[in-house]
Design a protein around this motif. Sequence first.
Motif, PDB file in Angstrom:
ATOM      1  N   ILE B 141      -9.033  -2.733  -3.929  1.00  0.00           N
ATOM      2  CA  ILE B 141      -8.489  -3.114  -2.630  1.00  0.00           C
ATOM      3  C   ILE B 141      -6.994  -2.804  -2.655  1.00  0.00           C
ATOM      4  O   ILE B 141      -6.279  -3.233  -3.554  1.00  0.00           O
ATOM      5  N   ALA B 142      -6.560  -2.025  -1.671  1.00  0.00           N
ATOM      6  CA  ALA B 142      -5.177  -1.566  -1.689  1.00  0.00           C
ATOM      7  C   ALA B 142      -4.229  -2.721  -1.420  1.00  0.00           C
ATOM      8  O   ALA B 142      -4.518  -3.580  -0.583  1.00  0.00           O
ATOM      9  N   PRO B 143      -3.100  -2.767  -2.106  1.00  0.00           N
ATOM     10  CA  PRO B 143      -2.098  -3.802  -1.803  1.00  0.00           C
ATOM     11  C   PRO B 143      -1.484  -3.549  -0.431  1.00  0.00           C
ATOM     12  O   PRO B 143      -1.552  -2.421   0.076  1.00  0.00           O
ATOM     13  N   PRO B 144      -0.883  -4.557   0.187  1.00  0.00           N
ATOM     14  CA  PRO B 144      -0.287  -4.375   1.512  1.00  0.00           C
ATOM     15  C   PRO B 144       0.860  -3.355   1.463  1.00  0.00           C
ATOM     16  O   PRO B 144       1.451  -3.142   0.403  1.00  0.00           O
ATOM     17  N   GLN B 145       1.160  -2.772   2.622  1.00  0.00           N
ATOM     18  CA  GLN B 145       2.285  -1.839   2.676  1.00  0.00           C
ATOM     19  C   GLN B 145       3.590  -2.622   2.628  1.00  0.00           C
ATOM     20  O   GLN B 145       3.727  -3.680   3.227  1.00  0.00           O
ATOM     21  N   PRO B 147       7.572  -3.032   3.645  1.00  0.00           N
ATOM     22  CA  PRO B 147       8.338  -2.619   4.834  1.00  0.00           C
ATOM     23  C   PRO B 147       9.191  -1.379   4.561  1.00  0.00           C
ATOM     24  O   PRO B 147       9.501  -0.634   5.483  1.00  0.00           O
ATOM     25  N   TRP B 148       9.540  -1.156   3.277  1.00  0.00           N
ATOM     26  CA  TRP B 148      10.359   0.014   2.954  1.00  0.00           C
ATOM     27  C   TRP B 148       9.491   1.195   2.512  1.00  0.00           C
ATOM     28  O   TRP B 148       9.950   2.128   1.881  1.00  0.00           O
ATOM     29  N   GLY B 149       8.206   1.147   2.862  1.00  0.00           N
ATOM     30  CA  GLY B 149       7.313   2.249   2.500  1.00  0.00           C
ATOM     31  C   GLY B 149       6.679   2.006   1.149  1.00  0.00           C
ATOM     32  O   GLY B 149       7.169   1.213   0.356  1.00  0.00           O
ATOM     33  N   GLY B 150       5.551   2.689   0.902  1.00  0.00           N
ATOM     34  CA  GLY B 150       4.840   2.493  -0.359  1.00  0.00           C
ATOM     35  C   GLY B 150       4.052   1.193  -0.336  1.00  0.00           C
ATOM     36  O   GLY B 150       3.864   0.579   0.714  1.00  0.00           O
ATOM     37  N   ALA B 151       3.602   0.780  -1.529  1.00  0.00           N
ATOM     38  CA  ALA B 151       2.764  -0.412  -1.594  1.00  0.00           C
ATOM     39  C   ALA B 151       3.580  -1.600  -2.086  1.00  0.00           C
ATOM     40  O   ALA B 151       4.474  -1.452  -2.909  1.00  0.00           O
ATOM     41  N   LEU B 152       3.244  -2.752  -1.529  1.00  0.00           N
ATOM     42  CA  LEU B 152       3.879  -3.988  -1.957  1.00  0.00           C
ATOM     43  C   LEU B 152       3.214  -4.402  -3.259  1.00  0.00           C
ATOM     44  O   LEU B 152       2.020  -4.649  -3.293  1.00  0.00           O
ATOM     45  N   SER B 153       3.967  -4.453  -4.346  1.00  0.00           N
ATOM     46  CA  SER B 153       3.328  -4.832  -5.604  1.00  0.00           C
ATOM     47  C   SER B 153       4.347  -5.524  -6.496  1.00  0.00           C
ATOM     48  O   SER B 153       5.515  -5.651  -6.143  1.00  0.00           O
ATOM     49  N   GLY B 154       3.842  -5.956  -7.639  1.00  0.00           N
ATOM     50  CA  GLY B 154       4.712  -6.586  -8.616  1.00  0.00           C
ATOM     51  C   GLY B 154       5.428  -7.790  -8.052  1.00  0.00           C
ATOM     52  O   GLY B 154       4.845  -8.618  -7.331  1.00  0.00           O
ATOM     53  N   VAL B 155       6.713  -7.851  -8.309  1.00  0.00           N
ATOM     54  CA  VAL B 155       7.479  -9.048  -8.001  1.00  0.00           C
ATOM     55  C   VAL B 155       7.516  -9.328  -6.501  1.00  0.00           C
ATOM     56  O   VAL B 155       7.488 -10.473  -6.066  1.00  0.00           O
ATOM     57  N   TRP B 156       7.552  -8.279  -5.673  1.00  0.00           N
ATOM     58  CA  TRP B 156       7.644  -8.522  -4.234  1.00  0.00           C
ATOM     59  C   TRP B 156       6.343  -9.073  -3.665  1.00  0.00           C
ATOM     60  O   TRP B 156       6.335  -9.846  -2.721  1.00  0.00           O
ATOM     61  N   MET B 157       5.226  -8.656  -4.269  1.00  0.00           N
ATOM     62  CA  MET B 157       3.946  -9.239  -3.871  1.00  0.00           C
ATOM     63  C   MET B 157       3.941 -10.735  -4.210  1.00  0.00           C
ATOM     64  O   MET B 157       3.565 -11.579  -3.393  1.00  0.00           O
ATOM     65  N   ASP B 158       4.370 -11.053  -5.441  1.00  0.00           N
ATOM     66  CA  ASP B 158       4.413 -12.458  -5.852  1.00  0.00           C
ATOM     67  C   ASP B 158       5.335 -13.257  -4.942  1.00  0.00           C
ATOM     68  O   ASP B 158       5.038 -14.396  -4.575  1.00  0.00           O
ATOM     69  N   GLU B 159       6.458 -12.636  -4.567  1.00  0.00           N
ATOM     70  CA  GLU B 159       7.413 -13.332  -3.713  1.00  0.00           C
ATOM     71  C   GLU B 159       6.790 -13.604  -2.339  1.00  0.00           C
ATOM     72  O   GLU B 159       6.947 -14.685  -1.773  1.00  0.00           O
ATOM     73  N   THR B 160       6.047 -12.612  -1.835  1.00  0.00           N
ATOM     74  CA  THR B 160       5.363 -12.817  -0.552  1.00  0.00           C
ATOM     75  C   THR B 160       4.431 -14.028  -0.633  1.00  0.00           C
ATOM     76  O   THR B 160       4.415 -14.880   0.260  1.00  0.00           O
ATOM     77  N   LEU B 161       3.660 -14.076  -1.732  1.00  0.00           N
ATOM     78  CA  LEU B 161       2.731 -15.203  -1.903  1.00  0.00           C
ATOM     79  C   LEU B 161       3.501 -16.519  -1.951  1.00  0.00           C
ATOM     80  O   LEU B 161       3.101 -17.501  -1.315  1.00  0.00           O
ATOM     81  N   ALA B 162       4.626 -16.515  -2.671  1.00  0.00           N
ATOM     82  CA  ALA B 162       5.402 -17.751  -2.793  1.00  0.00           C
ATOM     83  C   ALA B 162       5.910 -18.185  -1.418  1.00  0.00           C
ATOM     84  O   ALA B 162       5.860 -19.371  -1.070  1.00  0.00           O
ATOM     85  N   ILE B 163       6.382 -17.200  -0.620  1.00  0.00           N
ATOM     86  CA  ILE B 163       6.894 -17.550   0.709  1.00  0.00           C
ATOM     87  C   ILE B 163       5.785 -18.161   1.557  1.00  0.00           C
ATOM     88  O   ILE B 163       5.951 -19.219   2.173  1.00  0.00           O
ATOM     89  N   VAL B 164       4.615 -17.504   1.560  1.00  0.00           N
ATOM     90  CA  VAL B 164       3.512 -18.035   2.371  1.00  0.00           C
ATOM     91  C   VAL B 164       3.108 -19.428   1.883  1.00  0.00           C
ATOM     92  O   VAL B 164       2.850 -20.330   2.682  1.00  0.00           O
ATOM     93  N   GLY B 228      -7.418  -7.614  -6.045  1.00  0.00           N
ATOM     94  CA  GLY B 228      -7.847  -6.221  -5.950  1.00  0.00           C
ATOM     95  C   GLY B 228      -9.350  -6.056  -6.028  1.00  0.00           C
ATOM     96  O   GLY B 228      -9.865  -4.953  -6.008  1.00  0.00           O
ATOM     97  N   PHE B 229     -10.070  -7.151  -6.159  1.00  0.00           N
ATOM     98  CA  PHE B 229     -11.532  -7.080  -6.255  1.00  0.00           C
ATOM     99  C   PHE B 229     -12.132  -8.357  -5.693  1.00  0.00           C
ATOM    100  O   PHE B 229     -11.664  -9.446  -6.003  1.00  0.00           O
ATOM    101  N   ILE B 230     -13.122  -8.236  -4.824  1.00  0.00           N
ATOM    102  CA  ILE B 230     -13.840  -9.441  -4.409  1.00  0.00           C
ATOM    103  C   ILE B 230     -15.347  -9.175  -4.421  1.00  0.00           C
ATOM    104  O   ILE B 230     -15.786  -8.039  -4.248  1.00  0.00           O
ATOM    105  N   SER B 231     -16.109 -10.223  -4.665  1.00  0.00           N
ATOM    106  CA  SER B 231     -17.560 -10.135  -4.558  1.00  0.00           C
ATOM    107  C   SER B 231     -18.007 -11.468  -3.971  1.00  0.00           C
ATOM    108  O   SER B 231     -17.209 -12.395  -3.881  1.00  0.00           O
ATOM    109  N   PRO B 232     -19.279 -11.570  -3.541  1.00  0.00           N
ATOM    110  CA  PRO B 232     -19.708 -12.836  -2.944  1.00  0.00           C
ATOM    111  C   PRO B 232     -19.404 -14.040  -3.821  1.00  0.00           C
ATOM    112  O   PRO B 232     -19.158 -15.138  -3.338  1.00  0.00           O
ATOM    113  N   ARG B 233     -19.401 -13.827  -5.132  1.00  0.00           N
ATOM    114  CA  ARG B 233     -19.149 -14.955  -6.023  1.00  0.00           C
ATOM    115  C   ARG B 233     -17.698 -15.438  -5.970  1.00  0.00           C
ATOM    116  O   ARG B 233     -17.390 -16.532  -6.424  1.00  0.00           O
TER     117      ARG B 233
END
Lengths: 421, 320, 292
Positions: B141-145, B147-164, B228-233
């Motif tokens: 499953i692709a990470p979110p885009q 805002p500055w282009g490319g994929a949101l990953s690593g520390v910025w992804m974690d920061e997004t989660l923390a903000i939410v 990056g992966f989901i299943s019914p379980r």
Amino acid sequence: MTCRTSVRDVRASAASAVLGVTRPVLTGAVSAALVLGGLTYQAPALAQASGPIKIGFNTELTGPWTFFGNSCVAGLKMANDEINKAGGVLGRPLEFVTVDNQTSPTQAVAASRNLDVNDKVVALTGPTSSDTALAMYGYAEQQKIPYLVPVAAFPQLTKPGTRYTFRIEPDAAGWGYVIARFLEERKPGAKVALMYSDAALMHAIVAGFKYQAPRSKLTIVSDVMFPQGSSDATVQAAQVRAANPDYVIVMGAGAFDNVMQNQLLDLGIKPEQLLHPYGITTQVFGWGQRSAGMIYGSFFDHGLDNLPAEGRDFIKRFDAANGRPPSYVENYCYNTPYIFKQALELAGVVDREKLRDAFSRMKGREVTTGLPVSFDKNGARKEYIYFMQLLSVDGKRTYASKQIYYHEWDADAIPVYDLVK
Amino acid sequence: MSARRWAVALGLLALALPFVLEGNRFLAFVYSIVMIHLIWANGMNLLYGYVGLMPLMFAGVAGVAAYAMIYLTRSHEWSFWLAAPMASLGASLFGVLLGLPSLRLTGFYFTLCSLVIQTVITLAFVFFPTFTNGDTGINQIAPPQAPWGGALSGVWMDETLAIVAVLSVLLCGWIVSTRLGKRFMAIREDDVLAEVLGIDVVRDRIIAFFIVSMFASIGGCLFAVTIGFISPRSFDVLTSLNIWLFVAFGGRGTLIGPIIGTIVLAPIPYLLQELQGFKDVLSGVLIIVVTLLMPGGVWGELLRWRDRRRARRALAVGQT
Amino acid sequence: MSDATLLVVASTLSTGLILGAIFALVAAGVTIVYGCVWLPNASNGQFFLLAALAAWSLTGAGLGSAAAIIMVLLLGLVLSLGLEWLLVRRLYDVPNRNVACFVLTLGLTQIMAGIFSMTWGRWSDQYTLPPLVSGITMIGPFPMTNNRILVLLIALVVLAASFALLRYHRYGRALRAVFQNREAAALRGVDVRAVYRMSFLLGSSIIFLGGLLFALAYSFDLTVAWTMSVTAFAIMIVGGPGSVLGALVVGMVFGFTQAIVSIFASPTAATFSYLLAMLAMLLFKPTGLFLR
């Protein structure tokens, strides 16, 4: 009481969000964060520099695919010991860190992450079930870890664009395709019934078969899929029997395979009418003597016609160590450490990117059969299959079989990657 | 420090931690998992702690949102930032539909009903593979885009989660401080009485289900792109039960309780990876302990103990 | 009718009857405990599975099927007594104990599931018991094993016996009295706690027997526990809590639904159909179809 207190707390914190932040609090929080950071910071994981070369081996030790996982472990262990006794690879011993994925894709991903992040393995290998392998495939491709698949045949493991995954076993849609060609030869215009569990591997085989069946002038008279966790097939077996097929293709997950097979035999289907796309030793013991005469697919079997001396020797040694002859799962898993050895020596260093490149350009051989080991641009290998006829089963000790058909095909003989998504 | 300062400090710490943990992939991963579960725990707390219903189909709603989000991003090539809110909105309306039984049933019957609903949803995930790919699950499953282009990953992804996650705590706090929150608590204490007092119980329960499903859905979408992966379980009844346990263990009906519960319990499955069976036993034991010995949860019991001590002291002061 | 049609019809009948009888049996166990003591036991599926697994281990150790079954039933009795003494009796006097008990037993479910996956889960992935009796009986063109016929008979006899017990025996009358009005029954000299204990023991034993019979008729794996739990609750809700007759009728309907739907649709569509029936029932008539 609790209720009233909580309302007060709530107001306080909600208010604090609206009001500004006071300076001491801010400095306090930031310094706390920095202290914590100093405690937990570690240099980014470097490649393993010394000690054993670790490879993550993620397989099915519990759950429906147990008997495949355990067969694989037996083959892998034997080769690993031999390699380490002979001095290891690049002067270091080879270590397979084994984890159980419980035949669950979710667990397989979680375990891969642990192997990657905690054990810092240089590569992943394992699953014998396509469902778990697919889940690991996603992880390996995303995290850029070389991933060698010994026994899992779902075509999408090597779909176009794959970079880090390399598959040893021929793809399963192809098996289905060959089954149709084989039945066409045996009995033109045959009526065929399908009974299978709801799993990725079965979907691939069925898709390949359904693609080729009309081209081979076969009629599919019954098509029954069972959810995972089924325990009875009485009604469906009766349905299949009532459709009066010439052949029944049976493939169940785990021991449900036996349930289906026995109920079909109970209802008067003859063993000669039964065809299993794949069969390994422990599975054959499960089928038992009453199934003698049935047909199963394989890629290595002690009943094969033209095995080289190395293959005969492997069978003898495996039998002596485990009390039963090996089949294709044991063979592929026995070869896996040797393929790693060849690739690591080609790469020259223990490094994920270099190892990936080595896999993609290697020209190795299976140490048991001498068959070439090299991968195309998507990580797929040579496509071939044998069909064996079961002659007799001697308890849980050994069985006799004979080769009745062999077929090699081009990966693009059928539109594999369009058939199964 | 006052409660307010504590809250601000904690919030800042939560936002700072992703940068701190950046060097250690394992801890950063565990942290992101805790943040996602925090969003879920807050939602569960609203319904279980403040409205008084135990919704075992919580994870199912999260799953519906996650699958819908993936469908929109994959088949219609929507951006995650558009797909996730739309999928969450849809799943929340679905959640309201699933909450309708609560208009007739409460207590055990509602819980049982939600259990059946969850089972049906899980089965549906398995048996309609067009959208879910069945038991095989959806991987890569692709990470979110970003805002500055490319994929949101690593520390910025974690920061997004923390903000939410921090926002979800604030939102939860704000809701329970409003009149709506008070009505929720009145319904929890006695829905018949609340009705008599002029509270529109039906409307308020529907509102509650919408808000709570929103928490579940957003958490579900973020879970999918983080793992990056989901299943019914990933979204079965055990997931619901686990989130429930975070809330009940920490203390239902308080803001702090679910945070404590999540921080303590959410990492356990990831630390006990190879002892899967043991993890089940542990959470089962915890469920029993919480039900029998500390019905208020850790924080709830602490508050109760403090109140009792205060009362005793006040009594002592009064006597002298 | 042609032989082919007859074959399908006969196999459907036999599957529907056996599945229905086992469903009904387990649901009867659940309904006795819930309907009489008001304790919804979510872990009944795990008890069902425990019985089957224990019998599998005993037969694996060389015991005959019949001996294994008797041993497991005794074991089940001891276990239920222990559980009653340790946990369940603490809840007798708790008012509004439904949710607490349900959650408590969900916890127990997780503990047992964890233990099973760490023990039996390592030993095998699917389990079968050797048959009680051998041989087959031809029903038209359909060969049915005598073993399954015996399983069906045992299930029906036990169901009939528990129905009679609740309807006509002194204990059954006391039980219904306690259910309708606990205080009044106590005043008339009924030992309420003893009745509760009896009901719990009876219900648990029936669930144990259900697990054994299922294991004799079919092969099973660890996932059967959860399916059976939800199915039993569904049957109890639709049939009416406390009603053995309701359990029998609805259990049979569910069994046949499973067999028939799996012919025309797929083996999976059946599960949906009865879960949806239960949902509809919960929504529109939570007291169930049958009176106790």
